[in-house]
Design a protein around this motif. Structure first.
Motif, PDB file in Angstrom:
ATOM      1  N   GLY A  94      31.527   4.644 -43.748  1.00 49.18           N
ATOM      2  CA  GLY A  94      30.308   4.108 -44.332  1.00 49.18           C
ATOM      3  C   GLY A  94      29.314   5.137 -44.823  1.00 49.18           C
ATOM      4  N   TYR A  95      29.707   6.406 -44.863  1.00 51.12           N
ATOM      5  CA  TYR A  95      28.783   7.427 -45.356  1.00 51.12           C
ATOM      6  C   TYR A  95      28.846   7.483 -46.883  1.00 51.12           C
ATOM      7  N   PRO A  96      27.709   7.674 -47.534  1.00 53.62           N
ATOM      8  CA  PRO A  96      27.702   7.715 -49.003  1.00 53.62           C
ATOM      9  C   PRO A  96      28.327   8.999 -49.532  1.00 53.62           C
ATOM     10  N   ALA A  97      28.762   8.944 -50.756  1.00 55.99           N
ATOM     11  CA  ALA A  97      29.295  10.133 -51.419  1.00 55.99           C
ATOM     12  C   ALA A  97      28.149  10.988 -51.940  1.00 55.99           C
ATOM     13  N   LEU A 157      29.856  16.871 -44.714  1.00 56.46           N
ATOM     14  CA  LEU A 157      29.105  15.632 -44.560  1.00 56.46           C
ATOM     15  C   LEU A 157      27.736  15.987 -44.006  1.00 56.46           C
ATOM     16  N   ASP A 187      40.355  15.727 -49.631  1.00 55.93           N
ATOM     17  CA  ASP A 187      40.338  14.313 -50.025  1.00 55.93           C
ATOM     18  C   ASP A 187      40.384  13.401 -48.811  1.00 55.93           C
ATOM     19  N   LEU A 215      36.826  13.301 -47.348  1.00 50.10           N
ATOM     20  CA  LEU A 215      35.940  12.442 -48.123  1.00 50.10           C
ATOM     21  C   LEU A 215      36.306  10.970 -47.943  1.00 50.10           C
ATOM     22  N   ALA A 216      37.614  10.678 -47.862  1.00 53.08           N
ATOM     23  CA  ALA A 216      38.041   9.295 -47.648  1.00 53.08           C
ATOM     24  C   ALA A 216      37.637   8.809 -46.261  1.00 53.08           C
ATOM     25  N   GLU A 225      33.959   8.015 -46.288  1.00 58.05           N
ATOM     26  CA  GLU A 225      33.726   6.736 -46.971  1.00 58.05           C
ATOM     27  C   GLU A 225      34.127   5.568 -46.078  1.00 58.05           C
ATOM     28  N   ARG A 226      35.248   5.706 -45.376  1.00 55.50           N
ATOM     29  CA  ARG A 226      35.724   4.656 -44.481  1.00 55.50           C
ATOM     30  C   ARG A 226      34.707   4.373 -43.372  1.00 55.50           C
ATOM     31  N   GLY A 279      25.105  13.122 -47.933  1.00 56.95           N
ATOM     32  CA  GLY A 279      26.352  12.379 -47.907  1.00 56.95           C
ATOM     33  C   GLY A 279      27.526  13.335 -47.825  1.00 56.95           C
TER      34      GLY A 279
END
Length: 458
Positions: A154-157, A287, A144, A147-148, A151-152, A168
């Protein structure tokens, strides 16, 4: 058939289901020690393990290494990290081979799997290979945060790595269940499949331009109406070359020429998290990203949640998904009967060196964004191109995803038939023109699934 690895097991199992008479020859063993079944163990990849062929290679000039390949039923799917990611649409569509586009391969990916998390027509529900993403107690605490952090930054999920969508960050699918690595042989080889282990094939027997069988170490001849080589991207070209099928043989084809694989380095990291659950797969989040030239994603960072040695660091695997460099596999001139000479020629192109730096720096950014603590390289190395190049060269390894040593369009046709030789096919990752951007296990099994249709329809 020669080779009970990912493609060979799938092909043999499916042909026997259709009533074909198949003898599957495997050089390795059928006995599975606990570390081969345990998805949390990579012990069988150690050079001295009996399940490992342990090929000596040259990754780049001055960088020798020993590369693991599975030596037993299931091939490398029995000793690897149990990552189950498909080729992406840009891979298959980019090969430019009729019958091998992504949409044409999709039914074979679907037919192979029993996806326990994702449903719908683009995922399998009844196949022999179970597919799961880490969840519950099997999901390590760092997933987690990984993944966070992505995201922080700027990469897409990308919650479903097998959906065929844009790259992503997301959890990694695994072909494991309750801590057990479900290799291809376990999934496909039922009691009806005739398997002979300890059968080391040295060459294909040819009568003129027709394959009539194979010769085993010791001289035994096994006759066959059709021969299919599925011994893997190292052993298959080795057998072809020993049979006189190759650049310098009487049957001149570019066997072993221009293969591709994923160069990689491991960035060490530390966290205060408790150890991973004993049944948890080793690689749990990834990623995939575009460095600016490939919308399908040309590099990746893969999170390992278990240290390689007890008490050691965790690691982020940084790799090129779309390398420009090409390698060569040849028979060793001093010992043609021994291991082949394998030269990867990694990172000779500046474009590959640039993108590898990008992958390492991206991993470092993920750590700074809250994932964990970087233990190497130092900041004065990470921030200077030539110093980082030196660090990468000193820590270079390979993802062991070799493809293209007997490629479609160069050595075999779109139906996997070796050019100029009747009764001889190749069905493993040797035939892929270039390595898929992600792992190869799921694609190798899909090759076996597709080959079953090709062989049965011959």
């Amino acid at each position: 058939m020669v080779g009970a690895g990912a493609a060979g097991s799938a092909l043999a199992g499916r042909l026997v289901e259709r009533g074909a008479d198949v003898l599957l020859l495997e050089a390795g063993t059928a006995e599975r020690p606990p570390e081969v079944r345990d998805v949390g163990s990579l012990a069988a990849t150690l050079p001295d393990h009996p399940w490992n062929w342990a090929y000596p290679v040259l990754l780049r000039r001055g960088t020798p290494a020993v590369v693991p390949r599975g030596r037993g039923l299931g091939g490398s799917t029995a000793i690897n990290g149990a990552v189950w990611t498909r080729a992406v649409p840009a891979d298959a569509d980019g090969w430019g081979v009729p019958g091998w586009t992504y949409e044409e391969l999709l039914p074979y990916f679907v037919r192979a799997e029993r996806d326990l998390d994702e449903q719908g027509p683009r995922h399998g529900a009844d196949g022999p290979v179970p597919v799961r993403r880490p969840a519950g107690q099997l999901r390590h605490a760092t997933v987690d945060r990984f993944l966070a952090a992505a995201e922080r930054l700027g990469y897409p999920a990308e919650p479903d790595k097998n959906a065929g969508g844009p790259p992503g960050a997301g959890p990694v699918p695994s072909n494991s269940l309750d801590g057990v690595r479900v290799d291809a042989a376990t999934a496909y080889l039922g009691p009806r499949v005739r398997v002979r282990t300890g059968a080391v094939v040295t060459r294909v027997r040819l009568q003129g331009s027709r394959a009539t069988g194979v010769e085993l170490a010791g001289g035994e001849i096994v006759e066959a109406g059709q021969v299919v080589l599925a011994a893997g991207a190292v052993a298959t070209p080795q057998i072809l070359l020993r049979s006189g099928i190759g650049p310098a043989g009487p049957h001149e084809l570019p066997v072993g020429q221009g293969f591709s694989d994923h160069p990689a380095v491991y960035l060490p990291m530390r966290t205060d998290d408790p150890p991973a659950h004993p049944h948890a797969p080793i690689a749990q989040a990834a990623l995939h990203l575009d460095t600016g030239a490939d919308p399908a994603g040309d590099v990746w960072v893969l999170q390992f949640v278990r240290p390689f040695a007890a008490g050691g660091d965790l690691h982020l695997m940084c790799a090129l998904g779309l390398p420009h460099g090409r390698g060569e596999l040849t028979l060793h001139p001093a010992d043609p009967a021994g291991p082949p000479r394998i030269e990867y020629r990694y990172l000779q192109e500046e474009s590959d060196r640039r993108r590898m730096r990008h992958a390492v720096r991206t991993a470092a950014e993920l750590l700074r964004a809250g994932l964990g603590t970087r233990t190497a390289p130092d900041g004065d190395v990470l921030g200077v191109d030539h110093r980082l190049d030196g660090w990468i060269a000193a820590h270079l390894t390979t993802a062991v995803h070799m493809c293209g040593t007997a490629a479609i369009g160069r050595v075999v046709d779109a139906e996997l038939r070796v050019y100029g030789i009747e009764g001889l096919r190749v069905a493993d990752t040797s035939v892929l023109p270039t390595v898929p951007r992600r792992g190869t296990a799921a694609t190798a099994v899909a090759i076996g699934e597709k080959a079953a249709d090709l062989v049965a329809g011959a």
